[in-house]
Design a protein around this motif. Sequence first.
Motif, PDB file in Angstrom:
ATOM      1  N   UNK A   1     -86.130 -41.582 -59.190  1.00 54.30           N
ATOM      2  CA  UNK A   1     -87.295 -42.071 -58.451  1.00 54.30           C
ATOM      3  C   UNK A   1     -88.552 -42.172 -59.319  1.00 54.30           C
ATOM      4  N   UNK A   2     -88.732 -41.244 -60.243  1.00 53.07           N
ATOM      5  CA  UNK A   2     -89.910 -41.270 -61.111  1.00 53.07           C
ATOM      6  C   UNK A   2     -89.953 -42.552 -61.929  1.00 53.07           C
ATOM      7  N   UNK A   3     -88.739 -42.899 -62.385  1.00 55.80           N
ATOM      8  CA  UNK A   3     -88.634 -44.117 -63.180  1.00 55.80           C
ATOM      9  C   UNK A   3     -89.009 -45.331 -62.335  1.00 55.80           C
ATOM     10  N   UNK A   4     -88.525 -45.314 -61.076  1.00 51.94           N
ATOM     11  CA  UNK A   4     -88.836 -46.421 -60.167  1.00 51.94           C
ATOM     12  C   UNK A   4     -90.334 -46.529 -59.948  1.00 51.94           C
ATOM     13  N   UNK A   5     -90.972 -45.386 -59.745  1.00 49.80           N
ATOM     14  CA  UNK A   5     -92.411 -45.379 -59.501  1.00 49.80           C
ATOM     15  C   UNK A   5     -93.150 -45.911 -60.719  1.00 49.80           C
ATOM     16  N   UNK A   6     -92.722 -45.451 -61.909  1.00 48.12           N
ATOM     17  CA  UNK A   6     -93.397 -45.889 -63.131  1.00 48.12           C
ATOM     18  C   UNK A   6     -93.243 -47.405 -63.313  1.00 48.12           C
ATOM     19  N   UNK A   7     -92.042 -47.856 -62.998  1.00 48.55           N
ATOM     20  CA  UNK A   7     -91.765 -49.289 -63.106  1.00 48.55           C
ATOM     21  C   UNK A   7     -92.676 -50.083 -62.169  1.00 48.55           C
ATOM     22  N   UNK A   8     -92.753 -49.613 -60.916  1.00 48.23           N
ATOM     23  CA  UNK A   8     -93.625 -50.279 -59.939  1.00 48.23           C
ATOM     24  C   UNK A   8     -95.078 -50.324 -60.424  1.00 48.23           C
ATOM     25  N   UNK A   9     -95.536 -49.193 -60.944  1.00 44.32           N
ATOM     26  CA  UNK A   9     -96.935 -49.119 -61.387  1.00 44.32           C
ATOM     27  C   UNK A   9     -97.192 -50.057 -62.550  1.00 44.32           C
ATOM     28  N   UNK A  10     -96.185 -50.125 -63.421  1.00 43.69           N
ATOM     29  CA  UNK A  10     -96.330 -50.995 -64.586  1.00 43.69           C
ATOM     30  C   UNK A  10     -96.494 -52.458 -64.149  1.00 43.69           C
ATOM     31  N   UNK A  11     -95.640 -52.870 -63.205  1.00 46.61           N
ATOM     32  CA  UNK A  11     -95.692 -54.256 -62.739  1.00 46.61           C
ATOM     33  C   UNK A  11     -97.034 -54.541 -62.045  1.00 46.61           C
ATOM     34  N   UNK A  12     -97.483 -53.583 -61.235  1.00 49.21           N
ATOM     35  CA  UNK A  12     -98.760 -53.792 -60.534  1.00 49.21           C
ATOM     36  C   UNK A  12     -99.914 -53.883 -61.527  1.00 49.21           C
ATOM     37  N   UNK A  13     -99.840 -53.036 -62.572  1.00 50.76           N
ATOM     38  CA  UNK A  13    -100.904 -53.098 -63.572  1.00 50.76           C
ATOM     39  C   UNK A  13    -100.880 -54.417 -64.322  1.00 50.76           C
ATOM     40  N   UNK A  14     -99.677 -54.948 -64.539  1.00 52.05           N
ATOM     41  CA  UNK A  14     -99.583 -56.273 -65.168  1.00 52.05           C
ATOM     42  C   UNK A  14    -100.276 -57.310 -64.299  1.00 52.05           C
ATOM     43  N   UNK A  15    -100.027 -57.205 -62.996  1.00 49.91           N
ATOM     44  CA  UNK A  15    -100.645 -58.162 -62.066  1.00 49.91           C
ATOM     45  C   UNK A  15    -102.159 -58.030 -62.056  1.00 49.91           C
ATOM     46  N   UNK A  16    -102.624 -56.825 -62.339  1.00 45.51           N
ATOM     47  CA  UNK A  16    -104.070 -56.585 -62.243  1.00 45.51           C
ATOM     48  C   UNK A  16    -104.864 -57.193 -63.385  1.00 45.51           C
ATOM     49  N   UNK A  17    -104.159 -57.806 -64.328  1.00 45.43           N
ATOM     50  CA  UNK A  17    -104.895 -58.556 -65.348  1.00 45.43           C
ATOM     51  C   UNK A  17    -105.555 -59.761 -64.691  1.00 45.43           C
ATOM     52  N   UNK A  18    -104.959 -60.225 -63.599  1.00 47.27           N
ATOM     53  CA  UNK A  18    -105.506 -61.381 -62.892  1.00 47.27           C
ATOM     54  C   UNK A  18    -106.767 -60.986 -62.148  1.00 47.27           C
ATOM     55  N   UNK A  19    -107.846 -61.728 -62.334  1.00 52.45           N
ATOM     56  CA  UNK A  19    -109.052 -61.425 -61.563  1.00 52.45           C
ATOM     57  C   UNK A  19    -108.805 -61.567 -60.051  1.00 52.45           C
ATOM     58  N   UNK A  20    -107.943 -62.510 -59.670  1.00 49.62           N
ATOM     59  CA  UNK A  20    -107.740 -62.704 -58.231  1.00 49.62           C
ATOM     60  C   UNK A  20    -107.004 -61.501 -57.626  1.00 49.62           C
ATOM     61  N   UNK A  21    -106.138 -60.861 -58.440  1.00 51.23           N
ATOM     62  CA  UNK A  21    -105.453 -59.662 -57.957  1.00 51.23           C
ATOM     63  C   UNK A  21    -106.463 -58.540 -57.739  1.00 51.23           C
ATOM     64  N   UNK A  22    -107.369 -58.395 -58.725  1.00 49.41           N
ATOM     65  CA  UNK A  22    -108.404 -57.367 -58.594  1.00 49.41           C
ATOM     66  C   UNK A  22    -109.222 -57.622 -57.335  1.00 49.41           C
ATOM     67  N   UNK A  23    -109.547 -58.884 -57.144  1.00 53.39           N
ATOM     68  CA  UNK A  23    -110.378 -59.238 -55.994  1.00 53.39           C
ATOM     69  C   UNK A  23    -109.635 -58.963 -54.697  1.00 53.39           C
TER      70      UNK A  23
END
Lengths: 355, 320
Positions: A263-285
């Motif tokens: 599960x830890x790995x799954x969580x880390x994976x999820x966080x990584x993908x979300x952080x990738x998405x957060x490069x987008x200004x529209x995601x931040x917004x």
Amino acid sequence: MKLLSQARSYLSPSGTLTLPWVQEKVATNKTFAQKETKPNIPSPFWVIVQKEIADHIHSWRLIILVAIITLACAGSLITGLMHFKDTVKPSDPEDAFFFLKLFTASGNGLPSFIVFISFLGPLLGIGLGFDAINSEQNRGTLARILSQPIFRDQWLNAKFLASLLVVAVLIGSLTVLFMGIGILRIGIPPTVEEVMRIIIFTLVSICYIGFWLNLSLLFSVKFRQAATSALACIAVWLFFTVFYGIVVNLIANVLAPSEFAHPHQLVRYQEFIINLLRVMPSQLYSDATTTLLMPNVRSLGPLTQEQIVGTIPSPLPLGQSLMLVWAQLTCLIAATVVCFGLAYYSFMRREIRSR
Amino acid sequence: MQAVIQLDNLTKHYGDFKAVDGLNLQIQKGEVFGLLGPNGAGKSTTILMMLGLTEPSSGLVHVCGLNATTNPKAVKEKVGYLPEDVGFYDDLSGWENLMFTARLNRIAEEEARNRIEDLLKKTSLEKAAHQKVRTYSRGMRQRLGLADVLVKNPEVIILDEPTLGIDPKGVKELLDLIVELSREKGLTVLLSSHHLHQVQQICTRVGLFVQGKLLASGSVDELAAELISKHLVQIEARITQPQSTANLEAELLQLEGVDDVKILSKGLLYIGCSKDTSAEVARAIVEAGASLHHLSKKTYGLDDIYQRYFEERKTKEVGA
């Protein structure tokens, strides 16, 4: 001591001596007064801001942009009102916030107000800024204006501020209009906290559009042709709205851990993908605005079962929601500042040739 | 007295290319100085450096005693600059464009109105004042540019190619206007041009500028003397003569003001003088029994100076 303070009071803020008994004389001697204190003459900065705002208001471009955005908002308002009944349930823990539902409700394929703003806001920012500097160069006015006694940064700042003011007035009045019609239609006034949330939402929206405005300002400094800079801005916008998501998806598919992973790995994976998405200004917004307008959002990342156990099913107070999106807000503002800094850097020491 | 514009060893590189190369120049108060040179000689670059619109690679620029590189705003308060191919806001009227400039210069509303009215009258634009600049002709734009430069009551005006693209009549009017206004207000004028004969009428002093270097500066007459020949006036005469020419040569040389006599080809005489002696020369030739077919006096303008300079340079290059 008393004398001294009296003498000081005669000194005007600009440091020139204005004794009460000579004031009359000074007033009659107009040229002297103008040379020394320049009363009531606005600084060049405000002169430029005034002119830029007038230019924007008179331009067809702004009229078209306003028309598009107003139409979109009207559409989302109608959706919000139509689906208002479906979204409000008596047992809902956030029933205290149903006014906010107007802004987030979507249905029948029509997106909500915040989605519209996150999609059309960049267009507004780009539209107001993409030819700020290079059109002046092409018209041959750049050299003429910059040979007047103003600082170069004053000009850049004034251009930015003027556009931002136009954006602020537009978004502000749209939101207020939205609220007003909402109150009329559903007959329930918003609570103080809701109003606060909406005000902060408006500020965040202005920040977000300010980012795109700065990006387009940067390109207008960098590219000689207005068309090139507009295209570059739209390319960045399209990249983030369409292609970046696809790229992140691809990466996510490649990196996806197996179903039986820890599960830890799954969580880390999820966080990584979300952080990738957060490069987008529209995601931040959208992160920031959803949290602000949906008080029941309590985390922007994955939550484990253990973390949820024992939580009280109630909406977050405004302070907590703000804490949650603080990082997003900072990132948006930082991105804006970076763009502005780059524009500044390339403009301040460049050679100003006519045409 | 300190020069109004002072350039010390001014140099500007663009990569390996030297646009301006070790330029030294002083312009005194009240002068009308013409910076002359072909396209790409570095005139505009020099002017940009005077206004702090670009930075010199080395050297110093002082305008009105202020360093233009480190303190451009103070310089720009005193200097009016008309860029090459000046642009205005097309959607505003001429009057509004001038008003915007006046506001940027922090001139009080009332005074600005008076000044603008006055300037529009002087540049004979008062009828078109409230038309949009879009409708202006090239000549009108240039005159509006001149008014725009003068709105701030400058001490110095710098005009970059002010006569470019205007018809001959317009050029004359514009140049006359520049001279008139500069005399009236006691301005120092620096104007650049590659059109020599237009500018030579109004400049008190000119500087020849080629490939980033100032070749020579001085009044047009001085330059002519320096670059063309030792003789200010030159006379060419075509004659036919029954006897030998030696006699005639000696007689001509005796005339006052004649310094040099040469026979260029059969029957073609070249006479160099320090003053205009054409009448005396003609009489001497006729009295010597020769028949005079044609006699022409040459004085040199900047065009000739220019041409001559380049010819010389070319032959040198070929020789080397």
